[in-house]
Design a protein around this motif. Structure first.
Motif, short mmCIF file in Angstrom:
data_model
loop_
_atom_site.label_atom_id
_atom_site.label_comp_id
_atom_site.label_asym_id
_atom_site.label_seq_id
_atom_site.Cartn_x
_atom_site.Cartn_y
_atom_site.Cartn_z
N GLN A 105 -42.60 -44.17 -40.96
CA GLN A 105 -43.65 -45.16 -40.78
C GLN A 105 -43.37 -46.04 -39.56
N ARG A 106 -42.09 -46.39 -39.37
CA ARG A 106 -41.72 -47.17 -38.19
C ARG A 106 -42.08 -46.40 -36.91
N ARG A 107 -41.77 -45.12 -36.89
CA ARG A 107 -42.07 -44.29 -35.72
C ARG A 107 -43.57 -44.23 -35.46
N GLU A 108 -44.36 -44.08 -36.51
CA GLU A 108 -45.81 -44.01 -36.35
C GLU A 108 -46.38 -45.33 -35.83
N GLU A 109 -45.87 -46.43 -36.35
CA GLU A 109 -46.37 -47.74 -35.92
C GLU A 109 -45.98 -48.03 -34.47
N LEU A 110 -44.77 -47.66 -34.08
CA LEU A 110 -44.35 -47.83 -32.69
C LEU A 110 -45.19 -46.95 -31.76
N SER A 111 -45.47 -45.74 -32.21
CA SER A 111 -46.25 -44.80 -31.38
C SER A 111 -47.67 -45.28 -31.16
N ILE B 267 -40.39 -53.63 -35.75
CA ILE B 267 -38.95 -53.43 -35.99
C ILE B 267 -38.41 -54.43 -37.01
N ALA B 268 -38.81 -55.69 -36.87
CA ALA B 268 -38.32 -56.71 -37.81
C ALA B 268 -38.77 -56.42 -39.23
N ARG B 269 -40.01 -55.98 -39.38
CA ARG B 269 -40.53 -55.70 -40.71
C ARG B 269 -39.77 -54.54 -41.37
N LEU C 293 -33.00 -42.43 -53.06
CA LEU C 293 -33.09 -43.56 -52.16
C LEU C 293 -33.37 -43.10 -50.73
N MET C 294 -32.68 -42.05 -50.31
CA MET C 294 -32.86 -41.53 -48.96
C MET C 294 -34.25 -40.90 -48.78
N GLN C 295 -34.65 -40.08 -49.73
CA GLN C 295 -35.91 -39.34 -49.58
C GLN C 295 -37.15 -40.18 -49.86
N ASP C 296 -37.02 -41.13 -50.79
CA ASP C 296 -38.21 -41.90 -51.19
C ASP C 296 -38.35 -43.22 -50.44
N THR C 297 -37.26 -43.71 -49.87
CA THR C 297 -37.32 -45.02 -49.20
C THR C 297 -36.96 -44.93 -47.72
N VAL C 298 -35.75 -44.41 -47.45
CA VAL C 298 -35.25 -44.46 -46.06
C VAL C 298 -36.06 -43.55 -45.14
N VAL C 299 -36.20 -42.28 -45.50
CA VAL C 299 -36.94 -41.35 -44.63
C VAL C 299 -38.38 -41.81 -44.42
N PRO C 300 -39.16 -42.13 -45.47
CA PRO C 300 -40.54 -42.57 -45.25
C PRO C 300 -40.65 -43.84 -44.40
N ASP C 301 -39.68 -44.75 -44.58
CA ASP C 301 -39.77 -46.00 -43.83
C ASP C 301 -39.52 -45.77 -42.34
N TRP C 302 -38.54 -44.91 -42.00
CA TRP C 302 -38.31 -44.61 -40.58
C TRP C 302 -39.47 -43.81 -40.00
#
Length: 345
Positions: A269-275, A223-225, A258-267
């Motif tokens: 990736q966050r979901r995958e790492e948490l899972s 989450i911090a990252r 910004l939304m499609q190339d940064t925000v969506v992929p980062d969330w």
């Protein structure tokens, strides 16, 4: 055949008969009246699912009564986060539940002996009187028998202690129970108590605490990252808007990218790492909430990007609704995270 030979044969025959009768007498009057034999019979009863044999060598009522008290006391002592008043209140509450829960637990044990399986999850209200829930929380249904380490006997007191080694799956460790057997009036030995159930409760609590801490540390790092990435994205968002306007096509294209190339992929990736993190039972609700928040942020960012193209008010309203829900759940997530953090200390 000479008389001497006949005499020898008769003597041998009598010796064989004496040995057979002596062995039978030893087996039925000595061997069957030992704690070793009682433990063998319990193992046989569990293997063959013979409830009568099990009840002969296990005083289930006495065993459950003492084990319940010792286990609850061990859990209260292991709860370092609670105050003395809270611990006392919990102790009083568990005593209120004791009688009905023991009745339910006895039925569960009898089912296990008869079928080899514990009761499944209750389809009812899921109250504290649900034996299946207690068995899960106590860790007793997640144990495998590994063997008898030793057996000591005090003939004068009519007591024996067997050290039974088990493997507890949740803790991923072995634990040795001190099982007490008591000699009955008929000479049989029965299991009457496990004297270190409280130690098992502390052992299980420590293992769960360690797993909670491992989960909290791993999730917090993820989450911090990703929060750092989102902070940078927010700065870029603000800078882009300040340099232009939503009425400007170039500005809208920049925000969409910004939304499609940064925000969506980062969330995502966050979901995958948490899972990918191993989640203990006590953190399941928190984990589900975090994944839900990820999905809402993904939906918001994608919806906002779509609005940059279609310019429909409904698209923007739906995206903002996703974001508002995410913000609300984030407050609940902070509360649950603190609770998990406290239990992991």
């Amino acid at each position: 055949m000479s008389k001497m030979l006949k005499f020898k044969l008769i003597v041998v025959l009598l010796l064989v008969i004496a040995i057979l009768f002596g062995g039978a007498w030893w087996y039925f009057h000595v061997h069957t009246k030992t704690p070793e034999y009682a433990l063998q019979q319990i193992e046989t009863a569990l293997t063959k699912h013979e409830t009568d044999r099990f009840e002969r060598y296990v005083d289930l009522d006495a065993l459950l009564d003492t084990s319940y008290d010792d286990f609850m006391a061990g859990l209260v002592l292991a709860d370092t986060a609670g105050s003395e008043e809270e611990k006392a209140a919990i102790g009083d509450f568990t005593q209120m539940l004791k009688a009905p829960l023991l009745t339910s637990l006895k039925s569960a044990v009898e089912q296990y002996v008869a079928t080899g399986s514990w009761p499944g999850a209750s389809s009812g209200s899921g109250t504290a009187l649900d034996a299946s829930q207690f068995l899960e929380k106590s860790g007793l249904s997640e144990m495998e028998y590994r063997g008898l380490d030793s057996l000591t006997q005090d003939e004068e007191k009519g007591q024996a202690t067997a050290k039974i080694r088990v493997f507890q799956k949740e803790a991923d460790e072995e634990f040795v129970f001190d099982v007490e057997l008591t000699k009955q009036e008929d000479g049989d030995w029965r299991v009457t108590r496990v004297t270190n159930v409280g130690d098992f409760a502390s052992f299980l609590a420590r293992a769960r605490q360690a797993k909670l801490k491992a989960y909290a540390d791993a999730a917090n790092a993820v989450i911090a990252r990703h929060n750092e990435t989102m902070m940078k994205a927010q700065e870029d968002f603000t800078t882009t808007l300040a340099a232009g306007s939503l009425g400007n096509q170039q500005t809208r294209e920049a925000l969409k990218a910004l939304m499609q190339d940064t925000v969506v992929p980062d969330w995502q990736q966050r979901r995958e790492e948490l899972s990918a993190i191993d989640v203990p039972a006590a953190a399941q609700s928190l984990q589900k909430l975090r994944l839900k928040i990820c999905n809402l942020h993904i939906a918001y960012a994608q919806g906002y990007a779509d609005w940059m193209t279609d310019k429909k008010a409904a698209t923007l309203r739906d995206a903002e609704r996703q974001l508002a829900q995410a913000r609300t759940l984030e407050q609940e997530e902070k509360f649950l995270a603190r609770r998990v953090g406290d239990r992991a200390q």
